[in-house]
Every structure is written in structure tokens, then in C-alpha cells.
Design a protein around this motif. Structure first.
Motif, PDB file in Angstrom:
ATOM      1  N   SER A 185       0.829  -1.203   0.000  1.00  0.00           N
ATOM      2  CA  SER A 185       0.000   0.000   0.000  1.00  0.00           C
ATOM      3  C   SER A 185       0.862   1.251   0.000  1.00  0.00           C
ATOM      4  CB  SER A 185      -0.894   0.034   1.250  1.00  0.00           C
ATOM      5  OG  SER A 185      -1.695  -1.109   1.365  1.00  0.00           O
ATOM      6  N   LEU A 204      -4.771   5.992   4.045  1.00  0.00           N
ATOM      7  CA  LEU A 204      -4.538   5.116   2.903  1.00  0.00           C
ATOM      8  C   LEU A 204      -4.802   5.844   1.587  1.00  0.00           C
ATOM      9  CD1 LEU A 204      -3.993   2.185   1.858  1.00  0.00           C
ATOM     10  CD2 LEU A 204      -6.473   1.862   1.967  1.00  0.00           C
ATOM     11  N   ARG A 248      -3.888   0.567  -2.540  1.00  0.00           N
ATOM     12  CA  ARG A 248      -3.319  -0.707  -2.154  1.00  0.00           C
ATOM     13  C   ARG A 248      -3.457  -1.687  -3.305  1.00  0.00           C
ATOM     14  NH1 ARG A 248      -7.722  -1.711   2.598  1.00  0.00           N
ATOM     15  NH2 ARG A 248      -9.592  -1.687   1.284  1.00  0.00           N
ATOM     16  N   THR A 273      -6.537  -3.896  -7.133  1.00  0.00           N
ATOM     17  CA  THR A 273      -6.222  -2.572  -6.597  1.00  0.00           C
ATOM     18  C   THR A 273      -7.443  -1.912  -5.962  1.00  0.00           C
ATOM     19  OG1 THR A 273      -6.657  -1.539  -8.746  1.00  0.00           O
ATOM     20  CG2 THR A 273      -4.390  -2.201  -8.280  1.00  0.00           C
ATOM     21  N   TYR A 281      -8.495   2.213  -4.222  1.00  0.00           N
ATOM     22  CA  TYR A 281      -8.029   3.595  -4.097  1.00  0.00           C
ATOM     23  C   TYR A 281      -8.924   4.407  -3.175  1.00  0.00           C
ATOM     24  CZ  TYR A 281      -5.336   2.494  -8.282  1.00  0.00           C
ATOM     25  OH  TYR A 281      -4.469   1.922  -9.181  1.00  0.00           O
TER      26      TYR A 281
END
Length: 114
Positions: free
Chosen positions: A34, A46, A49, A56, A58
Motif C-alpha cells: 500500500s 490510505l 493498495r 487494486t 483507491y
């Protein structure tokens, strides 16, 4: 476990940067990786990742602008950042999640300013 980020810097709004994170000390292809960011005075959050299989995810704030990818031949994870905005300014950290334990790199500064 060692994670070493690179690629940060100063960029104008609308510009692009590609961050890299070289990983070592573990079986890179087996674990999710990540990118997080931490802006001044705020908590780490975050950004994106990627699983070992390449799935994936987002944060809403970067969808359509940032792309996370990984190269298992180089044990490296990337974050391509396009159309950067001043609010993207932060220290960006690479993270590996290994058996429930998070490992962090030292971070790389990204500053978006004219």
C-alpha cells in the motif's frame, strides 16, 4: 523487512510524479502493498493498495488520478500520480502488510505548489 521509497519532489499543480518503493527481506509477491500519505498535522491515511494478485483499491480523493502497480521481478511497488493538486502535498509512505503486521518505509515528500 526493508522498504525504501523514492521519487518525491516539488511539482506544479496538474503535474505528475512516480513514486517507487523497493522492498527486501520478505517474499514480495505474496503480500499486499500500500501507499499512505500524511499531511502536516493530520493522521496517516490510505491512498492505494494492491494485492499479491494485482487487485487494486483507491481512496476516493485519488481515483482516476493515481495508479498503483507492482513489479515482482524487481520487488518494487509504484504509485503513478497524475493531475496533482496542492491538497496532495504530504509525506508518502510505502507499506507492507505481512501476517497482520504493518511495515513502513521512511517516507518521501511530495509538494504540489506553483
Amino acid at each position: 523487512v526493508q522498504l525504501v521509497e523514492s521519487g518525491g519532489g516539488l511539482v506544479q499543480p496538474g503535474g505528475s510524479l512516480r513514486l517507487s518503493c523497493a522492498a527486501s527481506g520478505f517474499s514480495f509477491s505474496s503480500y499486499p502493498m500500500s501507499w499512505f500519505l500524511q499531511a502536516p498535522g493530520k493522521e496517516r491515511e490510505l491512498v492505494a493498495r494492491i494485492t499479491g494478485g494485482g487487485t487494486t483499491d483507491y481512496a476516493d480523493s485519488v481515483k482516476g488520478r493515481f495508479t498503483i502497480s507492482r513489479d515482482s521481478a524487481k520487488d518494487t511497488v509504484y504509485l503513478q500520480m497524475n493531475n496533482l493538486k496542492p491538497e496532495d502535498t504530504a509525506v508518502y509512505y510505502c507499506n507492507a502488510l505481512i501476517w497482520g503486521v504493518r511495515y513502513w518505509g521512511q517516507g518521501t515528500q511530495v509538494t504540489v505548489s506553483s
